[in-house]
Enzyme design. Sequence first.
Site, mmCIF file in Angstrom:
data_model
loop_
_atom_site.group_PDB
_atom_site.id
_atom_site.type_symbol
_atom_site.label_atom_id
_atom_site.label_comp_id
_atom_site.label_asym_id
_atom_site.label_seq_id
_atom_site.Cartn_x
_atom_site.Cartn_y
_atom_site.Cartn_z
ATOM 1 C CD GLU A 455 31.398 42.357 7.409
ATOM 2 O OE1 GLU A 455 31.897 42.485 6.456
ATOM 3 O OE2 GLU A 455 31.464 41.218 8.241
HETATM 4 C C1 BMA Z 1 30.780 38.634 6.175
HETATM 5 C C2 BMA Z 1 29.454 39.107 5.518
HETATM 6 C C3 BMA Z 1 29.517 38.771 3.980
HETATM 7 C C4 BMA Z 1 30.341 37.692 3.590
HETATM 8 C C5 BMA Z 1 31.083 36.990 4.757
HETATM 9 C C6 BMA Z 1 31.754 35.920 4.406
HETATM 10 O O1 BMA Z 1 31.422 39.512 6.912
HETATM 11 O O2 BMA Z 1 28.799 40.158 5.844
HETATM 12 O O3 BMA Z 1 29.962 39.968 3.398
HETATM 13 O O4 BMA Z 1 29.814 37.074 2.642
HETATM 14 O O5 BMA Z 1 31.568 37.645 5.662
HETATM 15 O O6 BMA Z 1 33.119 36.535 3.769
#
Ligand code: BMA
Length: 890
Positions: A455
């Site tokens: 991300e």
């Molecule tokens: C995402 C993951 C984590 C996170 C999850 C829940 O996008 O990459 O960073 O824990 O969502 O929010």
Amino acid sequence: MSTARRVVLETWAWKQRNSTIEHVLNEVEAPDVTGMELPTIGWRAAQKYPSEVHVELMSSGMIPDPYIGFNEHTVQWIGHAEWLYKSIFTYEPDSAESHKVMLEFQGLDTLCDVYINGDKILSADNMFQTHCVELIPSKLQSSNTLFLHFKSAVQYAKAQEALRGRVRAGSTNLGDPSRVYLRKAQYDWRWDWGLELMTCGIYRPVVLSTCSVHIDNMFTKASVNGNLACALEVDVGMKGQLNEIEKYRVVLKDSRNNNVRAEEISAGGDVKENVTLVYWTFDEDEIGLWWPVGYGDQCLYTVELTILSKQGVILDTKTLRIGFRSVKLVQEALQEPDQYGTGTTFLFEINGSNWIPADNFLTTITPDRYRAWLTLLRDGNQNMVRLWGGGIYEPDVFYDTCDELGLLVWQDFQFACGVYPAHDSFVASVRKEAEQNVKRLRHHPAIALFCGNNEDYQMLLQWGDVKDFPAIKIYEEVLPSVVETLTDPVIPYHRGSPYGGKGWDTADPTVGDVHQWNVWGGKELPYQDYDKLGGRFVSEFGMPSMPCMKTITYWMKDADPKEFHAQSKLMAQHCRAGSFERRFAIAMNDNFKVTEDLETAVFNTQLMQSEAVGFAYQSWRRNWGAKGKQYTGGVLVWQSNDCWPVTSWAIADYFLRPKPVYFTIARHLATFAVGITRTVIKNRPNDRPRQFYEFGAFQSRGATLDIWAVNGTLSPRSATLELHFVDLCSSWSHRETHAVHMPPNQATELLSIPCPGPPKNNEVSLTGYEDWTTTSSVIVGARLLDPNDGGVLARFVDWPQPYRFVDIVDPGLKTSVSSGRDENTTIVSLEVEKPAKCVVLSVVGDGEDVKWSDNALDLMPGDKQVIYAHGLLGRNIQASYLGKEKARLL
Ligand code: BMA
């Protein structure tokens, strides 16, 4: 000359630093120089090996379990203190020709100065690297003292931030942004499912080796060409007195330890550090291929390399277990557009989940616990696990187990949700980390993809205000070149997850992978919309739920009874998801009756997770069409597991207790699956999910049912589709069957029909489906039957929604229990007179958990379900289901 000897240094003492390092090295007691008002702790024998300070403090009874109650907050001082480890090792040169003595630190967490006999030999600052230090034999004594000085990662990261600037890194519930400056597991700083525990220590073994020649690495290039013909090249990298080498022996063995090939290669004169030893091609049938689970066997082989001296002494040996498979990430043009446009595929033909570290204390995860977790995922019909970028590169046992189970691995490099720096020393450290880990992992047949980060591109796009993205150098130059250079055949590399569309449009559903967070998060859309929110490969999406009462009770130990409430302080302490109060309120209010009872709330959140994630899986698997129409190539739910007892997106909790969603996913990913989508025709289409019926008018408004099936085998299949309609409000029911045909390895649309229901006057219509049909309380059960023996290939039950409007009637649940094949197994049969939603079985009382072969079932009259309970051991069973959410004795 000598055979390589390796000794693991297992005996350590630890203490908190409270004087200068010089004082410590000289073993002089000194006044406290830390200047901090912290408790100080003197030398103690380490209880665990490998060792982390929190675990030592807990084992000594000096701190409480941070996973219970609010204890997280009382242990924060540990991350601000500095910690010392000490080990004494003996050294006896076995001959004057012992040329090399090496100390290998396979994992130091993280900032650590290492001293031998008072001399500093290493300053480590990257938890993901192995540090190998060559010692000078003449400086070693028969007894030597090894000192490890761990500094505060919290403080180092803050100091770096002060020096280099504050960046954006996730939201506040993803830990302090200064984390980007230190190569330490990012979830240690807190995550939206994890607590803040800045531990340190020797988290992987420390090995002392003595040798004259040392195998630095062995590179096994196992390839499979388009005709499935296999070949193997073995290269070796060595260090030491290479002129002592006479020959090499390479042996390939199958899993029964039979030799498949063996060859001795003479070293010749001038031996180089890197040598190609053999290149073998194999006849058809000589080698069995490695397949992901569900597609064939997981044939594994070992390659044994031995290096021999002129006197026949074994100088060093190394063994790696390998498999023969090819892996491609297919990104080719689709033939026709779908609802999102045309674009390209992103497929390995895979489904699975996202893995986070299984504990905040890595040293507590035993090989058995890794195996239990991965077996759980495999048994849940998953065939890929993504190792998410905010955790760690897992130990070898993780990948070995994936090889054995046929679970493909998507390996993120360890970067998550942040603007990472790219100054020279940082890039050099990352390059070394990447080279070491790629070399360590590349021979595993399970490895399907290396991915640059989690991300980081998406966050940038989302924030819109970050101009500088230095780590692009890492994701687009350093990491791809490491993967390309060090893997052969090349393992696919993907820049980030998600990554795809033009101009980093990470949300483009037509290219690359997407993370779908517009149901939980983002736009807060109803989960009934998941079928419109797919993409070419959905590598993250999910819905959180509370864990079961037994797990909640663990963290409630000694808590005030008033904390046993869904919105209590202690429930909040054990839920880290951003805006969870508001998000749960919206999603739960949309779907369920509001409740004050904790057990009912647990059931409802779990049912919601199961329904939401289940609907997404079935809708997106429906998009797996014929060649050129493979619109969705894979789905990885967020998240497989937990690192402590918490309310999170995990499909099984910290104690490996599967939530209802686990079983639902398993059914949707089975070889054969059948799915239904209900559309209420005269609904208010703009402000509510199209599956919702209007409570005021359900006698007059109809619904259509779209029914499809997936055949996951490689052969076409004929089947009988049996539909069973049951009205909850009357005695009306109806059955019909259709002969259907399912082409191989794809989803097929079977039927699109109005949903039948009881006629207005309570007269049963036998004349097809008219406009009077109702969805009010008609439950639709679909089964795919083998036309020859009537065996059930797949089943699915669709209920009208929202569940808060459904007037549940007592299903008349009947169970019978009988002994299974062995004394550990009990057979439980379930039958109902009226449909029951999400029947969850659990064991009454304490003791070992029961392993249920299936659970959280939607039951239909006349469709008896049989479940195998392992480990019930005569204890009573209880059940809960929609309408009776508090478990009651059966
Ligand atoms: C995402 C993951 C984590 C996170 C999850 C829940 O996008 O990459 O960073 O824990 O969502 O929010």
